[in-house]
Each structure stands twice: as structure tokens, then as C-alpha cells.
Design an enzyme around this catalytic site. Structure first.
Site, PDB file in Angstrom:
ATOM      1  N   LYS A  13      84.144  43.346  73.078  1.00 28.35           N
ATOM      2  CA  LYS A  13      85.479  43.367  73.432  1.00 28.35           C
ATOM      3  C   LYS A  13      85.810  42.094  74.294  1.00 28.35           C
ATOM      4  O   LYS A  13      87.347  41.646  74.522  1.00 28.35           O
ATOM      5  CB  LYS A  13      84.877  44.853  74.387  1.00 28.35           C
ATOM      6  CG  LYS A  13      84.842  46.352  73.136  1.00 28.35           C
ATOM      7  CD  LYS A  13      85.008  47.442  74.479  1.00 28.35           C
ATOM      8  CE  LYS A  13      84.834  47.544  76.195  1.00 28.35           C
ATOM      9  NZ  LYS A  13      83.326  47.674  75.481  1.00 28.35           N
ATOM     10  N   ARG A  88      89.284  55.413  79.312  1.00 28.06           N
ATOM     11  CA  ARG A  88      87.810  55.626  78.523  1.00 28.06           C
ATOM     12  C   ARG A  88      87.147  57.133  78.470  1.00 28.06           C
ATOM     13  O   ARG A  88      86.331  57.868  78.250  1.00 28.06           O
ATOM     14  CB  ARG A  88      86.223  55.115  79.802  1.00 28.06           C
ATOM     15  CG  ARG A  88      86.712  53.997  79.882  1.00 28.06           C
ATOM     16  CD  ARG A  88      85.183  53.463  80.458  1.00 28.06           C
ATOM     17  NE  ARG A  88      84.743  51.618  80.548  1.00 28.06           N
ATOM     18  CZ  ARG A  88      83.906  51.412  80.701  1.00 28.06           C
ATOM     19  NH1 ARG A  88      82.942  51.621  80.051  1.00 28.06           N
ATOM     20  NH2 ARG A  88      84.177  50.261  80.492  1.00 28.06           N
ATOM     21  N   ARG A 127      72.527  40.374  77.099  1.00 28.03           N
ATOM     22  CA  ARG A 127      73.282  39.587  77.863  1.00 28.03           C
ATOM     23  C   ARG A 127      73.093  38.827  79.120  1.00 28.03           C
ATOM     24  O   ARG A 127      72.601  39.647  79.976  1.00 28.03           O
ATOM     25  CB  ARG A 127      74.417  40.808  77.898  1.00 28.03           C
ATOM     26  CG  ARG A 127      76.173  40.779  78.339  1.00 28.03           C
ATOM     27  CD  ARG A 127      77.164  41.470  78.211  1.00 28.03           C
ATOM     28  NE  ARG A 127      76.562  42.554  78.526  1.00 28.03           N
ATOM     29  CZ  ARG A 127      76.852  44.023  78.290  1.00 28.03           C
ATOM     30  NH1 ARG A 127      78.375  43.694  77.162  1.00 28.03           N
ATOM     31  NH2 ARG A 127      77.313  44.707  79.495  1.00 28.03           N
ATOM     32  N   ARG A 160      73.157  41.615  84.218  1.00 21.23           N
ATOM     33  CA  ARG A 160      74.400  42.624  85.087  1.00 21.23           C
ATOM     34  C   ARG A 160      73.889  43.330  85.628  1.00 21.23           C
ATOM     35  O   ARG A 160      72.361  43.904  85.556  1.00 21.23           O
ATOM     36  CB  ARG A 160      75.734  43.411  84.502  1.00 21.23           C
ATOM     37  CG  ARG A 160      76.418  42.111  84.549  1.00 21.23           C
ATOM     38  CD  ARG A 160      77.719  42.903  83.597  1.00 21.23           C
ATOM     39  NE  ARG A 160      77.800  44.001  84.096  1.00 21.23           N
ATOM     40  CZ  ARG A 160      78.846  45.061  82.978  1.00 21.23           C
ATOM     41  NH1 ARG A 160      79.611  44.109  81.454  1.00 21.23           N
ATOM     42  NH2 ARG A 160      78.713  46.456  82.728  1.00 21.23           N
ATOM     43  N   ARG A 171      74.842  54.711  80.340  1.00 25.22           N
ATOM     44  CA  ARG A 171      76.672  54.538  79.793  1.00 25.22           C
ATOM     45  C   ARG A 171      76.738  54.824  78.428  1.00 25.22           C
ATOM     46  O   ARG A 171      77.820  54.965  78.091  1.00 25.22           O
ATOM     47  CB  ARG A 171      77.207  52.517  79.832  1.00 25.22           C
ATOM     48  CG  ARG A 171      75.859  52.129  81.721  1.00 25.22           C
ATOM     49  CD  ARG A 171      76.098  51.039  81.590  1.00 25.22           C
ATOM     50  NE  ARG A 171      76.769  50.079  81.117  1.00 25.22           N
ATOM     51  CZ  ARG A 171      76.181  49.017  80.666  1.00 25.22           C
ATOM     52  NH1 ARG A 171      74.966  49.026  81.671  1.00 25.22           N
ATOM     53  NH2 ARG A 171      76.896  47.700  80.514  1.00 25.22           N
TER      54      ARG A 171
END
Ligand code: ADP
Ligand code: ZN
Length: 217
Positions: A13, A88, A127, A160, A171
Site C-alpha cells: 500500500k 480500518r 521488511r 518495526r 494485525r
């Protein structure tokens, strides 16, 4: 043009939003990034958000809605915006309609990115982020030139705190139960553009962005 990015964690995204921002010259608003910045700067908002974000849970709607409302009423959003990470859940989606409706605006386009679930886990685990410029890399798909060092800043990339398998599970679970109904909500309005992002079909975020741009011109 008022655009909303939708899709599970790690589908790209942020990457697609970044490319759309350059092409359309409208701001990219990532609620996750705003929260992380406030957490790092230890603002009042950051102190509230950290309790939720560190666990991979949603920050309460009242807090998030207020923050988004203020951001969308800033001058640079007048000609459009790209929202990434909001709404969300259905409460937020309805609030967004309200915020926009107050100035005769609406959501024009929802870009929905989807990726096979095994690829999602692999991507999120690979990531890395630059703590300085916030550029996101992927140690499999989009590696920096040297080791784990930001190409632009020359400093070490970080992972992260919520990118662990356990927190990703939390999540993703929220995504499937609370966020997927939002995609249906927009589908019923006829504004959703679906884009598959997957190494299996050799299609990454930049191709998805290209396709979206082609469709709106
Ligand atoms: P993710 O990869 O899980 O989508 P983000 O970077 O978008 O992560 O967001 C990081 C964190 O910020 C979330 O786990 C959540 O705590 C908070 N957050 C971001 N957007 C929202 C939102 N729309 N509503 C509530 N909390 C949010
Ligand atoms: Zn950097």
C-alpha cells in the site's frame, strides 16, 4: 481525486501510494506513519497510541478519527489525498464519509491490493525501514544496494517493533475481521479497483500503481 488504499499488511500500500502521490501531486497520508512519528517524539497522541501500536492493536476510533479529520482539513488536501491505513473498520469508514461530506467531498477511488497469505508473512518479515527518511525496503524483493543500509541516508535500517510473527498474526486477524467489511462497504458503492500483487504472477507494487494510473487518466 480522493483515494483510499486498502489491503492486508505487506501488500505494498505504501509503495503504491508513494507512486500515486508523485503522479497526481496529492499528499500521501499514512496513519501508521503519523502514529509512529508521534510515538518517537513522545507527544500526547504518541503516549496514547504506543499502548496499542506496540501490540499490533488498533488505536481507539475516537483518537484516530480526530487525527484524520484534522489532517484532511489541512490546505494541502484540498485537491485530493491518498489515505493509507484508514479506514480500518466500519465506524471509521462512516466517519470518513462524514468528514468529507461536510465539505462536499467523497471517496472517489479505493485501490484494493491483495496477495496470497503465505507471501504476506514472508514479505512482512523481510521488511526494513530507514529510521531517518522512513523509506521502506524489503530484504527479498527490494533490497538496498549495500547490506541493510539506506541508499539515501547511509544509515542502518531497522525492523518495526510490530513486525514479529506474533504481532503480525494479531494485525492480520484485525484486518480479516474488521477491515475486510470496509472493502465490501466500498464495493457496494462501486469505487473499488482490485490489484493483485504477488511474486507468483510476477506482479509487484509498481506494476499495480502503473495500472491504477492508466485507469484514472
Ligand atoms: P500495519 O502494517 O499493521 O497496517 P500501520 O503502519 O498501518 O501497520 O499502522 C501501525 C499501527 O498504527 C497499527 O497497528 C495501529 O496500532 C495504528 N493504526 C494505524 N492506522 C490506524 C487506524 N486507522 N485505526 C487505528 N489504529 C491505527
Ligand atoms: Zn533513509
Amino acid at each position: 481525486m480522493n483515494i483510499v488504499m486498502m489491503g492486508a499488511q505487506g501488500t505494498g500500500k505504501g509503495t503504491v501510494a508513494g507512486l500515486l502521490k508523485e503522479k497526481l501531486d496529492i499528499p500521501h497520508i499514512s496513519t501508521g506513519e503519523i502514529f509512529r512519528k508521534n510515538i518517537a517524539e513522545e507527544t500526547e497522541l504518541g503516549k496514547i497510541a504506543t499502548k496499542y501500536a506496540d501490540e499490533g492493536k488498533l488505536v481507539p476510533d475516537e483518537v484516530t478519527n480526530e487525527m484524520v479529520k484534522n489532517r484532511l482539513n489541512e490546505a494541502d488536501c484540498k485537491n485530493g489525498f491518498i489515505l493509507d491505513g484508514y479506514p480500518r473498520n466500519l465506524v471509521q469508514a462512516k466517519e470518513l464519509d462524514k468528514i468529507l461530506g461536510e465539505n462536499g467531498r467523497k471517496v472517489d477511488l479505493v485501490v484494493h491490493l491483495f496477495t496470497p497469505s503465505d507471501e504476506i508473512v514472508e514479505r512482512v518479515m523481510a521488511r526494513r525501514e530507514c529510521p531517518n527518511c522512513k523509506k521502506v525496503y524489503n530484504m527479498i524483493l527490494n533490497k538496498p544496494k549495500n547490506g541493510e543500509i539506506c541508499d539515501d541516508c547511509g544509515i542502518e535500517l531497522i525492523k518495526r517493533v510490530d513486525d514479529t510473527e506474533e504481532k503480525l498474526k494479531t494485525r492480520l486477524n484485525i484486518f480479516y475481521t474488521e477491515t475486510e467489511p470496509v472493502i465490501r462497504f466500498y464495493r457496494n458503492k462501486g469505487v473499488v479497483k482490485d490489484e493483485e500483487v504477488s511474486v507468483r504472477i510476477n506482479r509487484l507494487a509498481d506494476q499495480a500503481a502503473e495500472d491504477v494510473i492508466k485507469n484514472i487518466q
